[in-house]
Design an enzyme around this catalytic site. Structure first.
Site, PDB file in Angstrom:
ATOM      1  N   LYS A   1       0.840  -1.202   0.000  1.00  0.00           N
ATOM      2  CA  LYS A   1       0.000   0.000   0.000  1.00  0.00           C
ATOM      3  C   LYS A   1       0.870   1.245   0.000  1.00  0.00           C
ATOM      4  O   LYS A   1       2.081   1.180   0.211  1.00  0.00           O
ATOM      5  CB  LYS A   1      -0.929  -0.002   1.210  1.00  0.00           C
ATOM      6  CG  LYS A   1      -0.212   0.061   2.547  1.00  0.00           C
ATOM      7  CD  LYS A   1      -1.198   0.076   3.706  1.00  0.00           C
ATOM      8  CE  LYS A   1      -0.468   0.142   5.043  1.00  0.00           C
ATOM      9  NZ  LYS A   1      -1.392   0.265   6.183  1.00  0.00           N
TER      10      LYS A   1
ATOM     11  N   ARG B   1     -10.437   0.991  15.198  1.00  0.00           N
ATOM     12  CA  ARG B   1     -10.317   1.698  13.926  1.00  0.00           C
ATOM     13  C   ARG B   1     -11.469   1.303  13.018  1.00  0.00           C
ATOM     14  O   ARG B   1     -12.231   2.147  12.576  1.00  0.00           O
ATOM     15  CB  ARG B   1      -8.954   1.394  13.300  1.00  0.00           C
ATOM     16  CG  ARG B   1      -8.628   2.215  12.083  1.00  0.00           C
ATOM     17  CD  ARG B   1      -7.167   2.112  11.696  1.00  0.00           C
ATOM     18  NE  ARG B   1      -6.727   0.757  11.409  1.00  0.00           N
ATOM     19  CZ  ARG B   1      -5.505   0.449  10.958  1.00  0.00           C
ATOM     20  NH1 ARG B   1      -4.605   1.414  10.774  1.00  0.00           N
ATOM     21  NH2 ARG B   1      -5.162  -0.799  10.735  1.00  0.00           N
TER      22      ARG B   1
ATOM     23  N   TYR C   1      15.000  31.456   5.027  1.00  0.00           N
ATOM     24  CA  TYR C   1      13.819  32.138   5.547  1.00  0.00           C
ATOM     25  C   TYR C   1      13.865  32.205   7.072  1.00  0.00           C
ATOM     26  O   TYR C   1      14.264  31.261   7.736  1.00  0.00           O
ATOM     27  CB  TYR C   1      12.548  31.411   5.128  1.00  0.00           C
ATOM     28  CG  TYR C   1      12.295  31.386   3.651  1.00  0.00           C
ATOM     29  CD1 TYR C   1      11.987  32.547   2.952  1.00  0.00           C
ATOM     30  CD2 TYR C   1      12.351  30.181   2.939  1.00  0.00           C
ATOM     31  CE1 TYR C   1      11.746  32.519   1.591  1.00  0.00           C
ATOM     32  CE2 TYR C   1      12.109  30.139   1.582  1.00  0.00           C
ATOM     33  CZ  TYR C   1      11.808  31.314   0.907  1.00  0.00           C
ATOM     34  OH  TYR C   1      11.578  31.284  -0.434  1.00  0.00           O
TER      35      TYR C   1
ATOM     36  N   MET D   1      11.226  24.897   0.168  1.00  0.00           N
ATOM     37  CA  MET D   1      10.436  23.970  -0.634  1.00  0.00           C
ATOM     38  C   MET D   1      11.319  23.105  -1.530  1.00  0.00           C
ATOM     39  O   MET D   1      11.055  21.906  -1.699  1.00  0.00           O
ATOM     40  CB  MET D   1       9.422  24.731  -1.496  1.00  0.00           C
ATOM     41  CG  MET D   1       8.550  23.818  -2.347  1.00  0.00           C
ATOM     42  SD  MET D   1       7.357  24.698  -3.373  1.00  0.00           S
ATOM     43  CE  MET D   1       6.178  25.235  -2.140  1.00  0.00           C
TER      44      MET D   1
END
Length: 365
Positions: free
Chosen positions: A37, A131, A263, A311
């Site tokens: 998965k 779940r 940043y 990014m």
């Protein structure tokens, strides 16, 4: 394949090695289901499943219908179990692609039955994960679950094939909760046998239980994160990491004392320094929380990450190495364990591997 900045190496031989280690561990009487998965935990589900299938794997698992269809349309022919819920409007594809659907309730089974196509299924039992699944948290819940199973098995368009539960903490040293989950599941199986209700394939053990709970193998085990080489803690089994990630130097420069980096101006050198910009960032899956914490590797030297993760780029200190534009550095792999990043982020290998983004090409060997 065009490699321009960051890329991942996926070692298919290591994948097969890990699969065979699980087979060896559980023995010939127990099947090993390969969990592929989430694009095989970021490794590439089609490539991984194909390599395993041609080497004898007969059971796969995914989270969704679309993941299962992708495997079928790329030539995977063996059994595929879907853990997640398939939507009503898509039920026909379960039959069309010969998939095995997980059933969580009588209501859901009745909806599947309305498709009027033969659909294979396993029943999920909730023994404490809370779940999904038929609720069996205590012995008093047994008969309502038995009655629900009886009703599900009477539905004419559904083909029952197995039953399973999922452990909440099989990889932890404290065995009590996991043992209790298993006792509840075994209580159910014993009652089904007593009532002559077919049990089919029974499976409860995940990667942690394969190693730590050999008394719980039953008919099949589900090999997920272990298939990709993790976890290593408390695991008396030899596993090899399947993925390495590398990137390239975009540029190098000298900065002066009191200059700031990236940043937010979160890093400033105490003296003149040489730094490099590396072509990886949070859009590639390199977590922003690694700002000013992590390191990369170049020729066995550690390159500390400095300044806020961007990014598409990060910056590192390169004082002790002669690093030039275009050269390759290791993000994680054989020289820098993924577990180090996990500790910094207070997370697990699953998350970091799954977050290696689609724009990072995978090279298979």
């Amino acid at each position: 394949m065009l490699i321009d900045r960051t890329y991942a190496k996926v070692h298919l031989d290591n994948l097969l090695y890990n699969y065979n280690q699980a087979k060896k561990k559980v023995g010939k009487k127990t099947k090993v289901l390969a969990v592929v998965k989430a694009d095989a935990y970021g490794h590439g589900s089609v490539k991984c499943a194909k390599h395993l299938e041609i080497n004898g794997c007969e059971n796969f698992a995914v989270a969704s219908l679309t993941e299962a269809i992708e495997l079928r349309e790329n030539g995977i022919t063996k059994d595929i179990l879907i853990f997640g819920r398939t939507r009503v409007e898509n039920y026909i594809y379960l039959s069309k692609y010969d998939l095995i659907q997980t059933v969580y309730s009588l209501e859901y089974a009745e909806a599947l039955n309305q498709c009027k196509q033969k659909i294979r299924y396993h029943i999920n039992i909730d023994t404490g994960m809370s779940r999904f699944g038929l609720y069996l948290h205590a012995p008093r819940d047994l008969m309502p679950v038995i009655n629900e199973i009886k009703a599900i098995k009477k539905l004419p368009n559904l083909k029952y094939e197995g039953i399973y539960t999922h452990f909440a903490n099989s990889d932890e040293a404290d065995r009590e909760f996991c043992d209790n989950q298993y006792k509840l599941f075994q209580l159910l199986i014993d009652e089904m046998n007593h009532l002559n209700i077919e049990t089919g394939i029974k499976h409860v053990a995940n990667s942690g239980a394969i190693v730590s709970h050999p008394d719980k193998y039953l008919d099949m085990v589900r090999f997920g994160i272990g298939l990709y080489g993790y976890p290593h803690d408390r695991m008396p089994i030899d596993l090899k990491p399947v993925m390495e990630v590398y990137s390239h130097v975009t540029s190098t420069r000298y900065i002066k004392k009191d200059d700031t980096v990236s940043y937010g101006r979160l890093y400033s050198p105490e003296e003149n320094e040489k730094i490099a910009t590396i072509a990886i960032g949070y859009a590639d899956g390199y977590n922003r929380l690694l700002t000013n914490k992590d390191y990369l590797v170049y020729q066995n030297k550690k390159l500390p990450v400095i300044g806020r993760v961007c990014m598409d780029a990060i910056m590192v200190k390169v004082e002790e190495v002669d690093l030039k534009d275009g050269e390759e550095v290791e993000i994680f792999g054989f020289n820098k364990p993924l577990e180090y990043m996990c500790k910094l982020l207070n997370t697990i290998p699953y998350e970091i591997l799954c977050n290696v983004s689609k724009r990072v090409p995978r090279l298979y060997d």
